[in-house]
Design a protein around this motif. Structure first.
Motif, PDB file in Angstrom:
ATOM      1  N   TYR A 295      84.538  69.266   7.198  1.00 23.10           N
ATOM      2  CA  TYR A 295      83.318  70.013   7.523  1.00 23.10           C
ATOM      3  C   TYR A 295      82.905  69.897   8.986  1.00 23.10           C
ATOM      4  O   TYR A 295      81.772  70.159   9.328  1.00 23.10           O
ATOM      5  CB  TYR A 295      82.170  69.530   6.631  1.00 23.10           C
ATOM      6  CG  TYR A 295      82.449  69.760   5.177  1.00 23.10           C
ATOM      7  CD1 TYR A 295      82.322  71.029   4.623  1.00 23.10           C
ATOM      8  CD2 TYR A 295      82.880  68.723   4.366  1.00 23.10           C
ATOM      9  CE1 TYR A 295      82.602  71.255   3.293  1.00 23.10           C
ATOM     10  CE2 TYR A 295      83.157  68.938   3.026  1.00 23.10           C
ATOM     11  CZ  TYR A 295      83.019  70.199   2.495  1.00 23.10           C
ATOM     12  OH  TYR A 295      83.300  70.419   1.184  1.00 23.10           O
TER      13      TYR A 295
ATOM     14  N   TYR B 132      78.487  77.653   2.747  1.00 26.16           N
ATOM     15  CA  TYR B 132      79.505  76.755   2.229  1.00 26.16           C
ATOM     16  C   TYR B 132      79.517  76.873   0.719  1.00 26.16           C
ATOM     17  O   TYR B 132      78.467  76.952   0.086  1.00 26.16           O
ATOM     18  CB  TYR B 132      79.229  75.304   2.657  1.00 26.16           C
ATOM     19  CG  TYR B 132      79.384  75.115   4.140  1.00 26.16           C
ATOM     20  CD1 TYR B 132      80.610  74.767   4.686  1.00 26.16           C
ATOM     21  CD2 TYR B 132      78.318  75.329   5.007  1.00 26.16           C
ATOM     22  CE1 TYR B 132      80.773  74.631   6.054  1.00 26.16           C
ATOM     23  CE2 TYR B 132      78.469  75.200   6.377  1.00 26.16           C
ATOM     24  CZ  TYR B 132      79.699  74.841   6.895  1.00 26.16           C
ATOM     25  OH  TYR B 132      79.870  74.716   8.245  1.00 26.16           O
TER      26      TYR B 132
ATOM     27  N   ASP C 182      80.885  74.563  -1.303  1.00 20.94           N
ATOM     28  CA  ASP C 182      80.590  73.245  -1.849  1.00 20.94           C
ATOM     29  C   ASP C 182      79.846  72.452  -0.781  1.00 20.94           C
ATOM     30  O   ASP C 182      79.926  72.753   0.407  1.00 20.94           O
ATOM     31  CB  ASP C 182      81.858  72.518  -2.307  1.00 20.94           C
ATOM     32  CG  ASP C 182      82.933  72.421  -1.236  1.00 20.94           C
ATOM     33  OD1 ASP C 182      82.881  73.192  -0.261  1.00 20.94           O
ATOM     34  OD2 ASP C 182      83.814  71.575  -1.368  1.00 20.94           O
ATOM     35  N   LYS C 183      79.087  71.474  -1.209  1.00 21.67           N
ATOM     36  CA  LYS C 183      78.237  70.733  -0.290  1.00 21.67           C
ATOM     37  C   LYS C 183      79.081  69.924   0.693  1.00 21.67           C
ATOM     38  O   LYS C 183      79.970  69.172   0.275  1.00 21.67           O
ATOM     39  CB  LYS C 183      77.326  69.783  -1.062  1.00 21.67           C
ATOM     40  CG  LYS C 183      76.301  70.479  -1.917  1.00 21.67           C
ATOM     41  CD  LYS C 183      75.439  69.446  -2.637  1.00 21.67           C
ATOM     42  CE  LYS C 183      74.437  70.120  -3.542  1.00 21.67           C
ATOM     43  NZ  LYS C 183      73.591  69.140  -4.250  1.00 21.67           N
TER      44      LYS C 183
ATOM     45  N   GLN D 187      64.953  65.540   1.511  1.00 19.33           N
ATOM     46  CA  GLN D 187      64.312  66.604   0.731  1.00 19.33           C
ATOM     47  C   GLN D 187      62.799  66.668   0.976  1.00 19.33           C
ATOM     48  O   GLN D 187      62.222  67.748   1.029  1.00 19.33           O
ATOM     49  CB  GLN D 187      64.584  66.373  -0.758  1.00 19.33           C
ATOM     50  CG  GLN D 187      63.947  67.406  -1.675  1.00 19.33           C
ATOM     51  CD  GLN D 187      64.709  68.707  -1.675  1.00 19.33           C
ATOM     52  OE1 GLN D 187      65.912  68.707  -1.922  1.00 19.33           O
ATOM     53  NE2 GLN D 187      64.051  69.801  -1.402  1.00 19.33           N
TER      54      GLN D 187
ATOM     55  N   ILE E 183      71.070  73.292   4.721  1.00 15.06           N
ATOM     56  CA  ILE E 183      72.295  73.337   3.943  1.00 15.06           C
ATOM     57  C   ILE E 183      72.407  72.023   3.170  1.00 15.06           C
ATOM     58  O   ILE E 183      72.451  70.948   3.786  1.00 15.06           O
ATOM     59  CB  ILE E 183      73.526  73.528   4.855  1.00 15.06           C
ATOM     60  CG1 ILE E 183      73.405  74.840   5.629  1.00 15.06           C
ATOM     61  CG2 ILE E 183      74.818  73.469   4.043  1.00 15.06           C
ATOM     62  CD1 ILE E 183      74.449  75.030   6.705  1.00 15.06           C
ATOM     63  N   PRO E 184      72.448  72.073   1.837  1.00 16.90           N
ATOM     64  CA  PRO E 184      72.560  70.834   1.062  1.00 16.90           C
ATOM     65  C   PRO E 184      73.844  70.089   1.410  1.00 16.90           C
ATOM     66  O   PRO E 184      74.898  70.693   1.587  1.00 16.90           O
ATOM     67  CB  PRO E 184      72.602  71.307  -0.390  1.00 16.90           C
ATOM     68  CG  PRO E 184      72.172  72.727  -0.369  1.00 16.90           C
ATOM     69  CD  PRO E 184      72.428  73.265   0.995  1.00 16.90           C
ATOM     70  N   VAL E 185      73.738  68.775   1.551  1.00 18.98           N
ATOM     71  CA  VAL E 185      74.896  67.928   1.810  1.00 18.98           C
ATOM     72  C   VAL E 185      74.899  66.767   0.818  1.00 18.98           C
ATOM     73  O   VAL E 185      73.878  66.464   0.204  1.00 18.98           O
ATOM     74  CB  VAL E 185      74.903  67.372   3.258  1.00 18.98           C
ATOM     75  CG1 VAL E 185      75.005  68.497   4.280  1.00 18.98           C
ATOM     76  CG2 VAL E 185      73.687  66.508   3.526  1.00 18.98           C
ATOM     77  N   VAL E 186      76.042  66.143   0.671  1.00 21.27           N
ATOM     78  CA  VAL E 186      76.165  64.923  -0.116  1.00 21.27           C
ATOM     79  C   VAL E 186      76.376  63.789   0.877  1.00 21.27           C
ATOM     80  O   VAL E 186      77.248  63.867   1.742  1.00 21.27           O
ATOM     81  CB  VAL E 186      77.358  65.002  -1.094  1.00 21.27           C
ATOM     82  CG1 VAL E 186      77.539  63.682  -1.829  1.00 21.27           C
ATOM     83  CG2 VAL E 186      77.156  66.144  -2.076  1.00 21.27           C
TER      84      VAL E 186
ATOM     85  N   HIS F 211      72.083  63.093  -3.054  1.00 23.42           N
ATOM     86  CA  HIS F 211      72.070  64.560  -3.062  1.00 23.42           C
ATOM     87  C   HIS F 211      70.752  65.128  -2.544  1.00 23.42           C
ATOM     88  O   HIS F 211      70.495  66.314  -2.706  1.00 23.42           O
ATOM     89  CB  HIS F 211      72.329  65.078  -4.485  1.00 23.42           C
ATOM     90  CG  HIS F 211      73.674  64.707  -5.002  1.00 23.42           C
ATOM     91  ND1 HIS F 211      74.805  65.436  -4.739  1.00 23.42           N
ATOM     92  CD2 HIS F 211      74.080  63.657  -5.750  1.00 23.42           C
ATOM     93  CE1 HIS F 211      75.849  64.865  -5.307  1.00 23.42           C
ATOM     94  NE2 HIS F 211      75.434  63.779  -5.922  1.00 23.42           N
TER      95      HIS F 211
ATOM     96  N   PHE G 196      69.878  67.216   3.669  1.00 23.15           N
ATOM     97  CA  PHE G 196      70.276  68.561   4.067  1.00 23.15           C
ATOM     98  C   PHE G 196      70.667  68.577   5.542  1.00 23.15           C
ATOM     99  O   PHE G 196      70.059  67.886   6.360  1.00 23.15           O
ATOM    100  CB  PHE G 196      69.110  69.542   3.871  1.00 23.15           C
ATOM    101  CG  PHE G 196      68.736  69.739   2.441  1.00 23.15           C
ATOM    102  CD1 PHE G 196      69.124  70.871   1.754  1.00 23.15           C
ATOM    103  CD2 PHE G 196      68.002  68.779   1.761  1.00 23.15           C
ATOM    104  CE1 PHE G 196      68.788  71.048   0.420  1.00 23.15           C
ATOM    105  CE2 PHE G 196      67.664  68.937   0.430  1.00 23.15           C
ATOM    106  CZ  PHE G 196      68.055  70.073  -0.239  1.00 23.15           C
ATOM    107  N   TYR G 197      71.667  69.395   5.863  1.00 24.34           N
ATOM    108  CA  TYR G 197      71.980  69.645   7.261  1.00 24.34           C
ATOM    109  C   TYR G 197      70.958  70.638   7.790  1.00 24.34           C
ATOM    110  O   TYR G 197      70.645  71.639   7.144  1.00 24.34           O
ATOM    111  CB  TYR G 197      73.395  70.212   7.414  1.00 24.34           C
ATOM    112  CG  TYR G 197      73.685  70.653   8.826  1.00 24.34           C
ATOM    113  CD1 TYR G 197      73.775  69.728   9.854  1.00 24.34           C
ATOM    114  CD2 TYR G 197      73.836  71.998   9.135  1.00 24.34           C
ATOM    115  CE1 TYR G 197      74.020  70.130  11.156  1.00 24.34           C
ATOM    116  CE2 TYR G 197      74.094  72.403  10.429  1.00 24.34           C
ATOM    117  CZ  TYR G 197      74.173  71.469  11.433  1.00 24.34           C
ATOM    118  OH  TYR G 197      74.405  71.867  12.713  1.00 24.34           O
TER     119      TYR G 197
END
Length: 185
Positions: A23, A37, A39-40, A67, A84-87, A96, A99-100
């Protein structure tokens, strides 16, 4: 209007993070646009850090807000940023709720000389280093700044916020970032 450069502020015992190599393109500032994306993206704690604490805004070259801050931005209609959600992987424990922070609007505002800008990149069309963030008042007067969060075209690696965003960060005791005033000359 006053503006502030959003800078990293490590809390005690906090680690730094890095995007999984799959990524790395998320950090490409030559393409300041909305990203998609399927997937995260995965972020891992940097192994060189013994520390493992996590602030409200993680550091992975760019900023990775929790969050809680994302919800506050959305509730207050903060413009100029996509989340953008990230793990986040810390020693196998997955988080979880980060976020980016993809900041895509840019404005040409920098006073290159007073900012002591150097290391210009023809590829990125931006400077790689500045001593201080200084805006040119003439440039500000010619631009209609419509966003609460944005980047400066001449130095796109930095994020700029307005007073509204600074107040929100302060009122909510957000850790991991500090707002440094931008001088206007």
């Amino acid at each position: 209007m006053k503006f502030y450069q959003l800078k990293s502020d490590f809390i005690r015992g906090e680690a730094s993070f890095a995007f999984d190599s799959k990524y790395k393109n998320i950090l490409d500032k030559s393409d300041l646009s909305i990203k998609l994306y399927f997937d995260k993206p995965l972020i891992k704690v940097r192994e060189v850090y013994r520390q493992r604490n996590m602030s409200d805004v993680l550091k992975a070259i760019d900023l990775i807000p929790h969050q809680r801050l994302v919800n506050t931005f959305i509730d207050n209609f903060i413009s100029g940023v996509q989340f953008i959600p990230v793990v986040v992987d810390v020693d196998g424990k997955l988080h979880h709720n980060y976020f980016y922070m993809n900041v895509f609007p840019t404005y040409s505002l920098l006073d290159v000389v007073k900012s002591q800008a150097s290391s210009y990149s023809d590829y990125f069309e931006t400077y790689g280093f500045i001593m201080d963030m200084v805006f040119d008042a003439n440039k500000i007067n010619k631009v209609d700044i419509k966003h609460d969060v944005f980047r400066v075209k001449e130095f796109s690696s930095s994020i700029v916020i307005n007073e509204k965003v600074k107040r929100i960060i302060g009122d909510n005791n957000i850790t991991g970032v500090v707002a440094s005033p931008v001088e206007i000359v």
